[in-house]
Design an enzyme around this catalytic site. Structure first.
Site, PDB file in Angstrom:
ATOM      1  N   ILE A  90       0.861  -1.170   0.000  1.00  0.00           N
ATOM      2  CA  ILE A  90       0.000   0.000   0.000  1.00  0.00           C
ATOM      3  C   ILE A  90       0.902   1.226   0.000  1.00  0.00           C
ATOM      4  CG2 ILE A  90      -2.044  -1.036   1.026  1.00  0.00           C
ATOM      5  CD1 ILE A  90      -1.201  -0.161   3.724  1.00  0.00           C
ATOM      6  N   ASP A  91       0.385   2.330  -0.531  1.00  0.00           N
ATOM      7  CA  ASP A  91       1.193   3.536  -0.700  1.00  0.00           C
ATOM      8  C   ASP A  91       1.815   4.007   0.612  1.00  0.00           C
ATOM      9  OD1 ASP A  91       0.260   3.467  -3.283  1.00  0.00           O
ATOM     10  OD2 ASP A  91      -1.214   5.066  -3.010  1.00  0.00           O
ATOM     11  N   LYS A  92       2.895   4.719   0.476  1.00  0.00           N
ATOM     12  CA  LYS A  92       3.573   5.284   1.651  1.00  0.00           C
ATOM     13  C   LYS A  92       2.607   6.041   2.544  1.00  0.00           C
ATOM     14  CE  LYS A  92       6.911   8.851   2.965  1.00  0.00           C
ATOM     15  NZ  LYS A  92       7.768   9.955   2.490  1.00  0.00           N
ATOM     16  N   THR A 108      -0.632   5.851   2.754  1.00  0.00           N
ATOM     17  CA  THR A 108      -1.866   5.129   3.074  1.00  0.00           C
ATOM     18  C   THR A 108      -1.590   4.242   4.285  1.00  0.00           C
ATOM     19  OG1 THR A 108      -2.566   5.087   0.753  1.00  0.00           O
ATOM     20  CG2 THR A 108      -3.590   3.492   2.225  1.00  0.00           C
TER      21      THR A 108
END
Length: 314
Positions: free
Chosen positions: A134-136, A138
């Site tokens: 998952i994105d940094k 998020t």
């Protein structure tokens, strides 16, 4: 180790055969073969595609896993569940999942190398098996494999789309439809390599299902739940921005703080220090027991404060 090929494995590829009988990944089997560590009837075979025959004697040795060239770091990380096969973590916003240029320390992998004492090795290396990210910026749930068997099982589940994943998101504006299935291929943007968009030379299938939980019309934002059918980078962020509803706090994809008229909400979004997206639910079949595992977490503090405030203003 020596193994005699039975009729069950007759005419199988050598890498597939090794993967099956040695309980290692096919990629690890391929590397062993190419490194000259596998022989058939006393002759070294370096072609992974070589077909074994019934009666062949296959000899090989699996080397002990070697340490990953990444330093373990005592970084606080919330471990939601752990056993000998998997670890489920609640990744905080701001933490990168895997070391990469510009982020060689402070990552989730650095933290797990410190906190997980019984990593059994992935493809011959002592490291956690990252099967999704998952994105940094998020927050939320991630399952990580601790051995080859677990990693192969989880990868296959993601391919079959049998892993359950739900996200909560706060998006700008009032979303009109109660629910929608967004089918919009995306890839790296033609003109901005840091962004992903439909305006790309390499589009990949991307499908997001959203459902409205609450509309806070007075504050001009909507609380939604998203279910992913695919897992493209920045997928929810791109899809919601494309619909004209960027995530609160996500300035990369079109959110502008100046458009928020409520002073308190503007302050809470700024203090949140992330975009309003959380991977709050995760379900998968356990690699060993096959039991369905389900995990759900609360919203991170910044999103929780926004929701509490919004509910008071209704």
């Amino acid at each position: 180790m020596e193994v005699k090929v039975t009729n069950e494995h007759n005419k199988k590829r050598l890498d597939v055969f090794l993967s099956n009988i040695a309980d290692i990944s096919r990629n690890q089997a391929k590397l062993l073969i190419e490194d000259g560590e596998v022989s058939i009837n006393g002759k070294i075979i370096k072609k992974p595609s070589h077909k074994v025959k019934e009666g062949d004697i296959v000899s090989f040795e699996i080397p002990e896993p070697v340490p990953l060239n990444v330093e373990p770091e005592n970084i606080p990380v919330e471990i939601v569940y752990e056993d000998k096969d998997v670890v489920v973590v609640n990744k905080p916003a701001g933490m990168v999942v895997h070391p990469a240029p510009g982020h060689y320390t402070g990552t989730l992998v650095n933290a797990l190398l410190y906190h997980c004492k019984n990593l059994q090795g992935i493809n011959g290396t002592i490291r956690p098996g990252i099967v999704h990210r998952i994105d940094k910026d998020t927050a939320g749930l991630l399952v990580v494999a601790k051995n080859d068997t677990a990693q192969n099982s989880l990868i296959e589940q993601f391919k079959k789309r049998s892993v359950g994943r739900f996200y909560r998101a706060f998006v700008h504006g009032t979303v009109k439809k109660d629910k929608e299935r967004i089918v919009l291929p995306i890839g790296r943007d033609k003109f901005n390599r840091k962004k992903f968009s439909p305006n790309t030379t390499s589009p990949k299938e991307a499908i997001t299902n959203y459902q409205v939980i609450n509309r806070f019309e007075k504050l001009n934002f909507t609380d939604i739940r998203c279910k992913l059918e695919t897992g493209r980078t920045h997928q929810i962020r791109v899809h919601m921005s494309y619909l004209g509803h960027p995530l609160l706090g996500d300035e990369i994809y079109g959110f502008k703080l100046s458009r928020i008229k409520d002073e308190t909400l503007r302050k809470l979004i700024k203090e949140m220090n992330m975009h309003a997206l959380c991977a709050c639910y995760l379900a998968f079949d356990h690699p060993s027991t096959k039991k369905r595992m389900e995990f759900e977490i609360d919203l991170p503090e910044g999103m929780r404060k926004i929701l509490d405030y919004a509910e008071k203003q209704r």
